[in-house]
Design an enzyme around this catalytic site. Structure first.
Site, PDB file in Angstrom:
ATOM      1  N   THR A   1       0.804  -1.222   0.000  1.00 48.00           N
ATOM      2  CA  THR A   1       0.000   0.000   0.000  1.00 48.00           C
ATOM      3  C   THR A   1       0.838   1.274   0.000  1.00 48.00           C
ATOM      4  O   THR A   1       0.306   2.351  -0.267  1.00 48.00           O
ATOM      5  CB  THR A   1      -0.936   0.033   1.224  1.00 48.00           C
ATOM      6  OG1 THR A   1      -0.161  -0.078   2.430  1.00 48.00           O
ATOM      7  CG2 THR A   1      -1.933  -1.119   1.163  1.00 48.00           C
TER       8      THR A   1
ATOM      9  N   THR B   1      -1.782  -7.063  -1.402  1.00 45.72           N
ATOM     10  CA  THR B   1      -2.682  -6.592  -0.355  1.00 45.72           C
ATOM     11  C   THR B   1      -4.121  -6.784  -0.803  1.00 45.72           C
ATOM     12  O   THR B   1      -4.403  -6.920  -1.996  1.00 45.72           O
ATOM     13  CB  THR B   1      -2.458  -5.100  -0.067  1.00 45.72           C
ATOM     14  OG1 THR B   1      -2.704  -4.348  -1.272  1.00 45.72           O
ATOM     15  CG2 THR B   1      -1.046  -4.834   0.419  1.00 45.72           C
TER      16      THR B   1
ATOM     17  N   ASP C   1     -24.180  -4.817   5.949  1.00 45.44           N
ATOM     18  CA  ASP C   1     -23.400  -4.698   4.720  1.00 45.44           C
ATOM     19  C   ASP C   1     -24.351  -4.322   3.585  1.00 45.44           C
ATOM     20  O   ASP C   1     -24.773  -5.181   2.805  1.00 45.44           O
ATOM     21  CB  ASP C   1     -22.674  -6.009   4.408  1.00 45.44           C
ATOM     22  CG  ASP C   1     -21.594  -5.840   3.349  1.00 45.44           C
ATOM     23  OD1 ASP C   1     -21.821  -5.055   2.409  1.00 45.44           O
ATOM     24  OD2 ASP C   1     -20.532  -6.484   3.464  1.00 45.44           O
TER      25      ASP C   1
ATOM     26  N   ARG D   1      -9.854   0.357   7.410  1.00 43.19           N
ATOM     27  CA  ARG D   1      -9.036   1.499   7.014  1.00 43.19           C
ATOM     28  C   ARG D   1      -9.188   2.569   8.075  1.00 43.19           C
ATOM     29  O   ARG D   1     -10.271   2.749   8.643  1.00 43.19           O
ATOM     30  CB  ARG D   1      -9.460   2.048   5.644  1.00 43.19           C
ATOM     31  CG  ARG D   1      -8.985   1.214   4.461  1.00 43.19           C
ATOM     32  CD  ARG D   1      -7.470   1.335   4.294  1.00 43.19           C
ATOM     33  NE  ARG D   1      -6.971   0.632   3.130  1.00 43.19           N
ATOM     34  CZ  ARG D   1      -6.514  -0.610   3.129  1.00 43.19           C
ATOM     35  NH1 ARG D   1      -6.520  -1.305   4.273  1.00 43.19           N
ATOM     36  NH2 ARG D   1      -6.044  -1.168   2.038  1.00 43.19           N
TER      37      ARG D   1
ATOM     38  N   ASP E   1      -6.239  -0.963  14.840  1.00 42.38           N
ATOM     39  CA  ASP E   1      -5.064  -1.398  14.078  1.00 42.38           C
ATOM     40  C   ASP E   1      -4.751  -0.464  12.922  1.00 42.38           C
ATOM     41  O   ASP E   1      -3.623  -0.429  12.446  1.00 42.38           O
ATOM     42  CB  ASP E   1      -5.282  -2.820  13.545  1.00 42.38           C
ATOM     43  CG  ASP E   1      -4.093  -3.329  12.747  1.00 42.38           C
ATOM     44  OD1 ASP E   1      -2.982  -3.393  13.322  1.00 42.38           O
ATOM     45  OD2 ASP E   1      -4.256  -3.647  11.549  1.00 42.38           O
TER      46      ASP E   1
ATOM     47  N   GLU F   1      -1.742   7.629   8.749  1.00 45.95           N
ATOM     48  CA  GLU F   1      -0.578   6.768   8.998  1.00 45.95           C
ATOM     49  C   GLU F   1       0.625   7.246   8.173  1.00 45.95           C
ATOM     50  O   GLU F   1       0.469   7.667   7.038  1.00 45.95           O
ATOM     51  CB  GLU F   1      -0.908   5.320   8.593  1.00 45.95           C
ATOM     52  CG  GLU F   1      -1.940   4.634   9.460  1.00 45.95           C
ATOM     53  CD  GLU F   1      -2.228   3.208   8.986  1.00 45.95           C
ATOM     54  OE1 GLU F   1      -1.492   2.707   8.097  1.00 45.95           O
ATOM     55  OE2 GLU F   1      -3.170   2.592   9.485  1.00 45.95           O
TER      56      GLU F   1
ATOM     57  N   HIS G   1      -1.071  -1.335  12.038  1.00 44.27           N
ATOM     58  CA  HIS G   1      -1.616  -1.824  10.767  1.00 44.27           C
ATOM     59  C   HIS G   1      -1.037  -3.199  10.428  1.00 44.27           C
ATOM     60  O   HIS G   1      -0.542  -3.425   9.323  1.00 44.27           O
ATOM     61  CB  HIS G   1      -1.329  -0.822   9.648  1.00 44.27           C
ATOM     62  CG  HIS G   1      -2.236  -0.964   8.467  1.00 44.27           C
ATOM     63  ND1 HIS G   1      -2.563   0.099   7.652  1.00 44.27           N
ATOM     64  CD2 HIS G   1      -2.890  -2.031   7.945  1.00 44.27           C
ATOM     65  CE1 HIS G   1      -3.363  -0.304   6.691  1.00 44.27           C
ATOM     66  NE2 HIS G   1      -3.581  -1.606   6.850  1.00 44.27           N
TER      67      HIS G   1
ATOM     68  N   GLY H   1      -3.448  -8.119   9.537  1.00 45.52           N
ATOM     69  CA  GLY H   1      -3.359  -9.133   8.499  1.00 45.52           C
ATOM     70  C   GLY H   1      -1.961  -9.635   8.226  1.00 45.52           C
ATOM     71  O   GLY H   1      -1.711 -10.230   7.171  1.00 45.52           O
ATOM     72  N   TYR H   2      -1.047  -9.434   9.166  1.00 49.10           N
ATOM     73  CA  TYR H   2       0.368  -9.701   8.909  1.00 49.10           C
ATOM     74  C   TYR H   2       0.853 -11.083   9.326  1.00 49.10           C
ATOM     75  O   TYR H   2       2.040 -11.283   9.561  1.00 49.10           O
ATOM     76  CB  TYR H   2       1.226  -8.640   9.606  1.00 49.10           C
ATOM     77  CG  TYR H   2       1.587  -7.479   8.711  1.00 49.10           C
ATOM     78  CD1 TYR H   2       0.711  -7.023   7.750  1.00 49.10           C
ATOM     79  CD2 TYR H   2       2.811  -6.836   8.834  1.00 49.10           C
ATOM     80  CE1 TYR H   2       1.032  -5.955   6.934  1.00 49.10           C
ATOM     81  CE2 TYR H   2       3.148  -5.769   8.021  1.00 49.10           C
ATOM     82  CZ  TYR H   2       2.254  -5.326   7.076  1.00 49.10           C
ATOM     83  OH  TYR H   2       2.577  -4.275   6.263  1.00 49.10           O
TER      84      TYR H   2
END
Length: 358
Positions: free
Chosen positions: A46, A67, A159, A229, A253, A258, A275, A278-279
């Protein structure tokens, strides 16, 4: 073939070397037009803005971002320029779900998770029976839903785009799915977790979805979790809601602006991380394989062997407790100690696995 790749994408460089004559690894935020001028493929995260300024006049035929999100790719320019692009939807969905599950377990163990209105503040209880509102039920949100159900939580799903799509094209896979408006979640949820893409226009815009008005409408003084986000949640409004007691606590997160995050908010939240939800190594390997698939498809190349994540250390001890595999408080403590190291902590993230593979 020449491939330029973000040097912080792990596990992928050796495989790219099997596909290309030249692989150049560069810091993502510093990749320039000169760097990609004679490249055929650009592999990014990103932190690389892929637009006309970067790509005009280059040989690039494919941009692949390792990503889920692709708001750093100017898709309109890509179409005009005839440059193919791809992202990796769902690659780290299980990783984010692991993060949310561990955060929920920590809210119980460390904070004595409570539910309900302030009058119920003395009630300490487990997650079973608590209500979680999941805003966004795509790749990530659907896995968070499965986690919450396994923990015995009552699940509310909001949603609108997905609901509208299913109304137009009914799917037997989701025939029992029940959607609720955001207002229902605002009134009934003990935990509200966001898993939506960032959009700024249209009927379903998500920029500052959780704004000052949102926090004033909350009825149950919930916990807020954001792993989508940073701009989905108005960070200043969240800080005020925490200070004024309209939100019980928060797990954050992703941040506005940022890496220059709101440090007062960081100090205030229960868990604040750089952030990295998802790591996991599993999620990164998934993304690597999706990128390799895209390159092989674009250039009609034979597919090398799948990339697999590293194993946990031989001396790792696992008794079945999810927090032994991952404890987000550790990441939070690192960031709170040195907020200025936001990027460093992301770029040098330690090995994390979603499962014990011994």
């Amino acid at each position: 073939m020449k491939i330029v790749v973000d040097d912080k994408i792990p596990y992928i460089r050796e495989t790219l070397g099997l596909l290309a004559d030249e692989v150049v690894a560069l810091r993502g935020a510093e990749i320039t037009a000169d760097d990609v001028r004679d490249a055929d493929v650009l592999v990014v995260r990103t932190r690389t803005r892929c637009d006309e300024r970067l790509l005009s006049g280059s040989k690039v035929q494919l941009v692949a971002t390792a990503t889920i999100g692709f708001d750093h790719i100017d898709t309109e320019y890509m179409q005009r320029a005839g440059i193919a692009w791809t992202n990796c939807p769902g690659c780290n969905a299980a990783s984010v779900a692991q993060y949310v599950e561990c955060a929920l377990l920590l809210l119980v163990r460390e904070e004595g998770f409570r539910r309900g209105k302030p009058a119920d503040a003395n009630e300490r209880f487990c997650l079973k029976g608590a209500t979680i509102g999941i805003v966004g039920c795509g790749h990530v949100g659907s896995k968070v839903k499965a986690v919450a159900e396994r923990l015995g939580m009552r699940v509310l799903i909001c949603d609108p785009p997905l609901e509208e799509a299913f109304e137009q094209f009914p799917s037997p896979i989701v025939q029992h799915q029940v959607f609720v408006p955001l207002s229902t979640i605002e009134q009934e949820a003990d935990v509200i977790t966001f898993h939506v893409p960032l959009t700024t226009e249209g009927h379903f815009a998500t920029w500052h979805m959780a704004d000052e008005a949102f926090f004033h409408r909350l009825a149950r003084v919930p916990y807020i979790i954001n792993t989508s986000r940073g701009e989905v949640v108005d960070n200043d409004a969240l800080l005020r809601a925490l200070e004024e007691g309209r939100v019980r606590d928060a797990v954050v997160d992703v941040w506005e602006h940022e890496p220059d995050l709101n440090r007062r908010l960081l100090e205030k939240v229960f868990i604040g991380t750089p952030h990295i939800a998802g790591y996991s190594a599993d999620g990164k390997a998934n993304a690597d394989n999706m990128v390799v698939d895209a390159i092989c498809h674009q250039f009609h190349l034979p597919r090398p062997a799948l990339i697999v994540p590293p194993s946990l250390p031989e001396d790792f001890v696992y008794s079945g407790d999810a927090l032994e595999l991952y404890n987000p408080l550790v990441d939070s403590q690192r960031l709170k100690k040195c907020p200025e190291d936001f990027e460093k902590l992301r770029n040098n993230y330690p090995l994390r696995r979603e499962q014990y593979d011994k």
